[in-house]
Every structure is written in C-alpha cells, then in structure tokens.
Design a protein around this motif. Sequence first.
Motif, short mmCIF file in Angstrom:
data_model
loop_
_atom_site.label_atom_id
_atom_site.label_comp_id
_atom_site.label_asym_id
_atom_site.label_seq_id
_atom_site.Cartn_x
_atom_site.Cartn_y
_atom_site.Cartn_z
N TYR A 325 0.84 -1.21 0.00
CA TYR A 325 0.00 0.00 0.00
C TYR A 325 0.87 1.26 0.00
CZ TYR A 325 -4.06 -2.94 0.83
OH TYR A 325 -5.06 -3.88 0.69
N TRP A 326 1.08 1.81 -1.19
CA TRP A 326 1.86 3.03 -1.37
C TRP A 326 0.89 4.20 -1.50
CZ3 TRP A 326 7.07 2.45 -0.91
CH2 TRP A 326 7.58 1.15 -1.07
N GLY A 327 1.08 5.22 -0.67
CA GLY A 327 0.13 6.33 -0.64
C GLY A 327 -0.88 6.13 0.48
N TRP A 328 -1.88 7.01 0.52
CA TRP A 328 -2.81 7.03 1.65
C TRP A 328 -3.93 6.01 1.48
CZ3 TRP A 328 -8.02 7.90 2.08
CH2 TRP A 328 -8.50 8.08 3.40
N GLY A 329 -4.25 5.31 2.59
CA GLY A 329 -5.48 4.53 2.67
C GLY A 329 -5.35 3.07 2.29
N GLY A 330 -6.18 2.25 2.91
CA GLY A 330 -6.31 0.85 2.55
C GLY A 330 -5.60 -0.12 3.47
N GLU A 331 -4.43 0.27 4.01
CA GLU A 331 -3.63 -0.70 4.77
C GLU A 331 -4.29 -1.10 6.09
OE1 GLU A 331 -2.88 3.07 6.65
OE2 GLU A 331 -2.75 2.53 4.52
N ASP A 332 -5.04 -0.18 6.71
CA ASP A 332 -5.72 -0.51 7.97
C ASP A 332 -6.91 -1.45 7.73
OD1 ASP A 332 -6.88 1.53 6.55
OD2 ASP A 332 -7.54 2.67 8.31
N PRO A 368 -4.59 4.80 -5.49
CA PRO A 368 -5.65 4.42 -6.45
C PRO A 368 -5.87 2.92 -6.54
CG PRO A 368 -3.64 5.05 -7.60
CD PRO A 368 -3.42 5.36 -6.16
N LYS A 369 -4.92 2.12 -6.05
CA LYS A 369 -5.03 0.65 -6.16
C LYS A 369 -5.57 0.00 -4.88
CE LYS A 369 -1.09 0.29 -9.35
NZ LYS A 369 0.24 -0.35 -9.57
N ARG A 370 -5.95 0.81 -3.91
CA ARG A 370 -6.27 0.25 -2.59
C ARG A 370 -7.47 -0.69 -2.62
NH1 ARG A 370 -7.92 5.54 -2.65
NH2 ARG A 370 -9.94 6.11 -1.71
N TYR A 371 -8.50 -0.38 -3.39
CA TYR A 371 -9.68 -1.24 -3.41
C TYR A 371 -9.39 -2.56 -4.12
CZ TYR A 371 -12.12 2.94 -1.83
OH TYR A 371 -12.51 4.04 -1.11
N GLN A 372 -8.58 -2.48 -5.15
CA GLN A 372 -8.19 -3.72 -5.86
C GLN A 372 -7.37 -4.62 -4.94
OE1 GLN A 372 -5.89 -3.03 -9.41
NE2 GLN A 372 -5.41 -5.20 -9.70
N LEU A 373 -6.45 -4.03 -4.20
CA LEU A 373 -5.63 -4.80 -3.26
C LEU A 373 -6.48 -5.41 -2.15
CD1 LEU A 373 -2.56 -2.39 -2.96
CD2 LEU A 373 -2.57 -4.64 -4.05
N LEU A 374 -7.44 -4.63 -1.66
CA LEU A 374 -8.30 -5.12 -0.58
C LEU A 374 -9.13 -6.32 -1.00
CD1 LEU A 374 -9.55 -1.77 1.02
CD2 LEU A 374 -8.17 -3.53 2.14
N SER A 375 -9.51 -6.37 -2.25
CA SER A 375 -10.33 -7.49 -2.73
C SER A 375 -9.55 -8.80 -2.76
CB SER A 375 -10.88 -7.17 -4.13
OG SER A 375 -9.81 -7.10 -5.08
N GLN A 376 -8.23 -8.72 -2.68
CA GLN A 376 -7.39 -9.92 -2.77
C GLN A 376 -6.77 -10.33 -1.43
OE1 GLN A 376 -4.45 -8.80 -5.67
NE2 GLN A 376 -5.95 -8.47 -7.29
N THR A 377 -7.01 -9.55 -0.39
CA THR A 377 -6.32 -9.77 0.88
C THR A 377 -6.50 -11.17 1.44
OG1 THR A 377 -6.51 -7.43 1.46
CG2 THR A 377 -6.09 -8.97 3.26
#
Length: 413
Positions: A325-332, A368-377
């Motif tokens: 997670y590069w940039g703001w949001g998603g990691e939490d 911008p990729k945070r939602y895509q990454l979250l779908s694969q967690t």
Amino acid sequence: MGAAAGGGRAARALRLLLLLVLALAAVEYLFGSILDASPLRTYLYTPLHNATQSTLRTSDKTSQVWPKKLTPSATIENSLKNSSQKIAFSNSTNKNNSSRDISNMTRQNVSEDFSTPLLITKIMEGIKNLVTTEDGELKVSEPSLPLCDEMPSDLGPISVNKTEIELDWVEKRYPEVQVGGYYSPPNCTARHKVAIIVPYRDRQQHLAIFLNHMHPFLMKQQIEYGIFIIEQEGTSDFNRAKLMNVGFVESQKQKPGGWQCFIFHDIDLLPLDSRNLYSCPRQPRHMSASIDKLKFKLPYEDIFGGVSAMTLEQFTKVNGFSNKYWGWGGEDDDMFYRIKKMNYHIARYKMSIARYAMLDHKKSAPNPKRYQLLSQTSKTFQKDGLSTLEYELVRVTRRHLYTHVVTNIDERS
C-alpha cells in the motif's frame, strides 16, 4: 584468560564454602546434643533474652527432645525435674510466685530456643540473590519489585498542548527516560512491555509535540516501553504499513528478550485519557476509536487505523501488515481482513475513553489501487507481509527520547 580462570575458581570456592556452612548449620539444628556447647550456637540462633530482664537458662538438651515429638509442656517438666544446672533469677520474694514465674519463663524460652536460625535464613537469602555469570564471576541480583497496579489510581482525562515547540527543547526534558526512549517504572515491575511504533516522514514539528505528550502519558500508566520512530528514506510514496513492519522487526532487535506488545501509532494522534491503557489484550485493540476531528464518532465498525495494539503472537499470525500500500489509505482495512481471517475480532475501549486529538497536517495522495488490493487480501495475506518484507536499514540512532530508525523501503526492480 588467566583472570577468567581465576574468577571461575573463586566462584566455585565460594559456592563450596556456602554449602559447608549450610551443612554445619543443619547438623547443629537437628543434632544439638552432639554439638553441645558448640560455638556455632552463638551465631546460629537469635539472642534469647534481653540482658536487662530476668533470665532462665534451661539445659541445651531440651532441643534434642523435639525430634521425639514431645509436647512443649512435657519438655518443660522434664527439664525442670532432671536438669542439673542452676536456675537463677533476681527479685524473687515469694516461693510460690517464683515457681509460677519459672514455669512461665521456661515456656517462653523453650519457644524462643526453637526459632529459625538467623544464619540459615541469611545464607538462603544470599544464595537466592547470587547469580553466576558466563565467565564464572558471582554477582548479586537486584531484589524483585512488586507488580505494578493493573490500573493505576490517578488515571483519567488529560489535556493536549498543540503549541509548536522545538525538538531540541523537548529532548532536554524527562530525565527519567533512558537513552533510546526507554522507560521502566522505578518502584514496581511493569505488567506490560510495549514497543510504540511510529511511521514517519517530514513531520519534525509533530514529532516534538508527540514526544512531549506521550512520555508523561505512558509513564503514568506504569508500563515498560520504548518509542521507535521509523523514518522512510527514498523517493517512493509513503508506505505506512511497510514502515510498521520494519518497526516491528527492528524494535525486537533493540530489546533483549523482545517486546510483548506493539502499539502502531500515527504521529498526529494524541490520546486524551490516560485510562486508555497502552497494553495488548487477548484480541487486537483499536485504540483511536474517538477522534476530535471526526466529532468523536467511529467512522465505520471495521476501522483499524490511527492507533492499534497487537501482541507478538497476533501480529505474526496475521503475517504483519501488507507491504503493497503506497500512498494514503487501505492498509488498515487490509489488516482488519487479516485479523478476521485468523479468527480474531477487534476490541475497543468505550468511546469516552478512546478519545484522541488530531494534529493539523496535509493529507497524502490516496492510493488508487487500494480497493483492488483489498479485494485480494484474504487470498494473498500469507504471501504479503512479514514473510516477504525487504528493506535497507540505513541507520539506527538512539536519541534521548526515542530510537530513530531510518530505512529505505523502495522496491527493487
């Protein structure tokens, strides 16, 4: 090498001497008649009488009847009838009264005569405090302190000073904090050993305010803690989650035996109630549930950002944070999915306690990729995290109020 050998021989000799004294004391204690009139008795037992009071001296042979399980009264009668020694006391004016005095004093003295030997007690206490080091030297260990209170009595709501201050000025404060930002309660043994992990980049003014607020807050809770500022070097976008993985790994290297609990902490959040204990419960805890700039309301139930607490076991089981997670949001939110996948749930204090003040800051660009990454967690978390962490350790500096870890986490092509 010769000095080490000499130290080892001295240590062994001292241990043998202690064992010999203990053996002599045991023989004297159990078989007093064999060592009748032994000089050891002078040192092994407490003084039986005050020199200014009347004294009754009974035969030392009374001690040998205890292994035969005679009652104290039977022992007294036997001593009075068979003892050939003289009974001396002063100020005796009445024969009947004197007889009663003798009986009372004899009972008291027999009881005292069988008190625990002082020398044995002192030796055992001394042996408990002896520690043999690897080089054969003997050192005296510090006596253990009582456990600190689970909830110190003077905790409650606190104020926050957001005024800009200089870091150099803050560094001169809090002399009770050890170099590296370490603190341990001086009068009790801390129940919790906590590493405060703070991801950081270009926030020096926030760092000064954060340290000035957090050290007195944490010391009041009587925990053992260390503050670790994990600074990102390089040109890539800020990666909060990966920095916290680095902080987890590097903080463990700095603490003998490692830390038990980890608080992952944004630098712009300051707690407003010291009852918000910086410790780790059985479930991962979301600490910053109630933030002033969010009107002290929880944005959504699954949030795990801002300030969070996890044990060593919990953090390793979920494989730490994601490194992607590069940039703001998603990691939490990614961490929430990991927690849920490992059958944990999020714990929180009530909103009136989990209150924080947020410092003003410019928001980073969203990922911008945070939602895509979250779908694969749920499918990828075991292959993305601590197990795949790569970074360059630039330097580690132990300042007065914190340990400064500088790292380059840029991905290598």
